[in-house]
Scaffold this active site. Structure first.
Site, PDB file in Angstrom:
ATOM      1  N   GLU A  51     -18.011 -16.939  -5.326  1.00 18.59           N
ATOM      2  CA  GLU A  51     -19.071 -16.090  -4.788  1.00 18.59           C
ATOM      3  C   GLU A  51     -20.463 -16.644  -5.100  1.00 18.59           C
ATOM      4  O   GLU A  51     -21.437 -16.285  -4.458  1.00 18.59           O
ATOM      5  CB  GLU A  51     -18.973 -14.680  -5.360  1.00 18.59           C
ATOM      6  CG  GLU A  51     -19.275 -14.613  -6.844  1.00 18.59           C
ATOM      7  CD  GLU A  51     -19.217 -13.186  -7.380  1.00 18.59           C
ATOM      8  OE1 GLU A  51     -20.137 -12.423  -7.099  1.00 18.59           O
ATOM      9  OE2 GLU A  51     -18.238 -12.864  -8.071  1.00 18.59           O
ATOM     10  N   THR A  52     -20.548 -17.490  -6.104  1.00 13.65           N
ATOM     11  CA  THR A  52     -21.825 -18.075  -6.483  1.00 13.65           C
ATOM     12  C   THR A  52     -22.282 -19.126  -5.481  1.00 13.65           C
ATOM     13  O   THR A  52     -23.425 -19.561  -5.530  1.00 13.65           O
ATOM     14  CB  THR A  52     -21.692 -18.731  -7.858  1.00 13.65           C
ATOM     15  OG1 THR A  52     -20.453 -19.463  -7.878  1.00 13.65           O
ATOM     16  CG2 THR A  52     -21.668 -17.688  -8.951  1.00 13.65           C
TER      17      THR A  52
END
Lengths: 261, 325
Positions: A51-52
């Site tokens: 998700e980063t």
């Protein structure tokens, strides 16, 4: 007899769900173990991303957080959160997300926020992070849980991430176009969801685990009529897990702590 | 003689950057994510200057969030995630502060917070998403009504509306934009023209910077214009978004900085242990924040042995083989 840890069994049981071409959203802990195992053993054409914003990292070493530098090394692209979430929900992609939680209910809704009252919690956890978002947008969610009665509850103290919501067609009625809880992998077995009611049922119990133990560790009634014994890890699978996926044995041997991301 | 005439008015020390831009009661956003590229040197300076009543707006800021909350600088918190991966599944001082009702807090998700920064950066008042439908994120307002009227606090946590372009029922969540008073972030490079270059993942740093009234950037190094303008595709922010530039090598320690150094597992473990106990946490702050006379002093305490252990392989980006238990 082959010895293996709960985390190794869980990683392999979850990894078996991943197919070539799947885009896998990974967290840390057993989740990254499972994602990497899936790619190295079951689905070499799956893509792991975080998700980063790290997309398809080489994962020569196992990341300890989704922002770990190891999630941005050897990638096809390093981006940011907005870009990552544009992938999770992309209509052209089949995305499978691995999550962890402190509590789960029979419809696979997850709590990673608190135990007790939201404003004055007995225990506060990390919060949603990206969990609510991937539960909204991914094609399917696989959740890792410690199988305990206090974690498999009738009613969540806080519904952080939506699974099948109230069962049946209710997820779709919320306005969510796809997704939902695909499976729950615990230290005792694998649970799935009925096609129509969307209620959790026992699909597999791990070698050495009794169905009775699972029933008494689940805080709501659970259908066990379709349960079969899961395949134990093979020596080959364990070798890849220990020597290629997690050579430093950071997670293979560890006990799962929830909630995780 | 000034080596950097183009940024001379913006180049300053940590003390000046914080005293000029980080005021009591300000709304603050922090770059980085959990154990990576947190602007720790600035966070420590905020603690040293005893800035109070900060309204912190976060997605997943780990270590800097926890230090600021633990030191009592934060009054109000909008947050998606308070955790440090395997080093603290829930950030310890954040957890205590919520459990003891010491701070006002309101939960969102990572994507929601990123979108709110994006809306601020785009100068639009709100932004729609599907994320949050059915979640208790949209059932519990964390802030009481009386503070909803205060500056920089949204009048409500969110709104829902029917998709105006659809005849069928199709609900979306509307999230209020964020425009922090100040965003602090740590970058690998700032050009001597003020251009910012972040390497590795940028998280939501770029949206956070563009949404803010003022931006403080600390960096590993200041590099010549000729370098930073040779490959501008690599750059993250143009010079005019940056209000203060501070050169702070290892300025993200104990969090990681891609290409320069890994996170410091020993320090993160020490921090978690000390943060668990109120008295030990005060000792931690005394020793590592209040008690250090300069950044050089701080790095001396970290020690050359650890500095070398966490030094990243510049080709791989991290420190391979580092003992991370």
């Amino acid at each position: 007899m082959i010895q293996y840890s709960d985390n190794e069994m869980m990683a392999l049981a979850a990894g078996r769900f991943i197919k070539d071409g799947d885009i896998v959203f990974a967290g840390t802990g057993v989740s990254i173990l499972a994602a990497t195992a899936a790619k190295r053993i079951f689905a070499p054409k799956a893509v792991i991303f975080f998700e980063t914003g790290g997309i398809d990292p080489s994962l020569d070493e196992i990341p300890m957080a989704v922002a770990d530098l190891r999630a941005m090394a050897g990638t096809s692209l390093n981006s940011g959160l907005i870009e990552a979430f544009s992938i999770v929900g992309h209509r052209k992609l089949h995305t499978v997300a691995f999550l962890g939680a402190a509590q789960i209910d029979r419809y696979g809704n997850l709590n990673t926020t608190c135990i007790g009252d939201y404003f004055k919690p007995r225990t506060r956890f990390s919060g949603s992070g990206g969990a609510c978002d991937v539960a909204t947008f991914a094609s399917g969610v696989i959740t890792f849980m410690q199988h305990e009665k206090r974690r498999f509850v009738e009613k969540l103290d806080y519904l952080t991430s939506v699974g099948w919501y109230k069962g049946g067609n209710s997820r779709k009625e919320l306005g969510l176009r796809r997704g939902g809880a695909l499976a729950v992998v615990t230290n005792l077995g694998v649970l799935r969801f009925h096609e129509e009611t969307k209620e959790m049922y026992l699909a597999e119990y791990f070698p050495g685990v009794t169905i009775g133990k699972i029933v008494e560790s689940t805080g709501f009634p659970i259908d066990t009529s379709m349960a079969v014994e899961a395949d134990a890890p093979t020596p080959g699978e364990l070798q890849i897990l220990r020597e290629e996926v997690d050579p430093q044995r950071l997670i293979c041997q560890a006990v799962l702590a929830a909630p995780q991301k | 003689m000034n080596r950097y005439p183009e940024i001379a008015d913006r180049l300053m020390g940590l003390d000046e950057a914080v005293s000029r831009f980080v005021k009591d009661g300000c709304q603050l956003a922090i770059g980085g994510f959990t154990i990576t590229r947190n602007p720790m040197a600035v966070a420590y300076e905020i603690v040293r200057q005893r800035v109070k009543d900060i309204h912190l707006v976060c997605h997943s800021n780990g270590q800097a969030l926890d230090v600021l909350v633990g030191a009592g600088c934060v009054r109000r918190l909008e947050i998606a995630y308070g955790g440090n991966g395997r080093y603290a599944p829930t950030c310890v001082r954040f957890k205590k502060a919520v459990q003891r009702s010491e701070i006002e807090f309101e939960d969102y998700s990572n994507y929601q917070m990123s979108l709110r920064f994006l809306a601020g950066a785009l100068s639009i008042p709100f932004i729609p998403t599907k994320s949050g439908l059915g979640s208790d994120l949209m059932n519990y307002e964390g802030f009481p009504p009386d503070i909803r009227r205060e500056k920089k606090v949204a009048s409500k946590k969110y709104a829902k509306m029917q998709n105006p372009f659809s005849e069928q029922r199709d609900e979306v969540v509307l999230l209020p934009a964020l425009t922090p008073d100040v965003t602090i972030l740590h970058a690998q490079f700032v050009g001597d023209d003020g251009t910012v270059r972040m390497k590795g993942l940028t998280f939501a740093d770029i949206e956070q910077a563009k949404a803010a009234d003022a931006v403080i950037v600390t960096c590993e190094d200041i590099v010549p214009r000729s370098f930073i303008r040779t490959d501008p595709d690599q750059n993250s922010l143009p010079p005019f978004f940056v209000d203060a530039i501070v050169k702070v090598p290892y300025g993200a320690h104990p969090t990681a900085c891609y290409g320069f150094y890994d996170y410091d597992p020993k320090h993160l473990n020490l921090y978690r242990k000390m943060a668990e106990d109120d008295a030990l946490f005060r000792e931690y702050l005394d020793e590592w924040v209040y008690g250090v006379s300069s950044w050089e002093d701080y790095l001396t305490k970290v020690g050359m042995e650890m500095i070398l252990k966490i030094k990243a392989n510049p080709v791989i980006g991290y420190a391979p083989g580092l003992d991370r238990k």
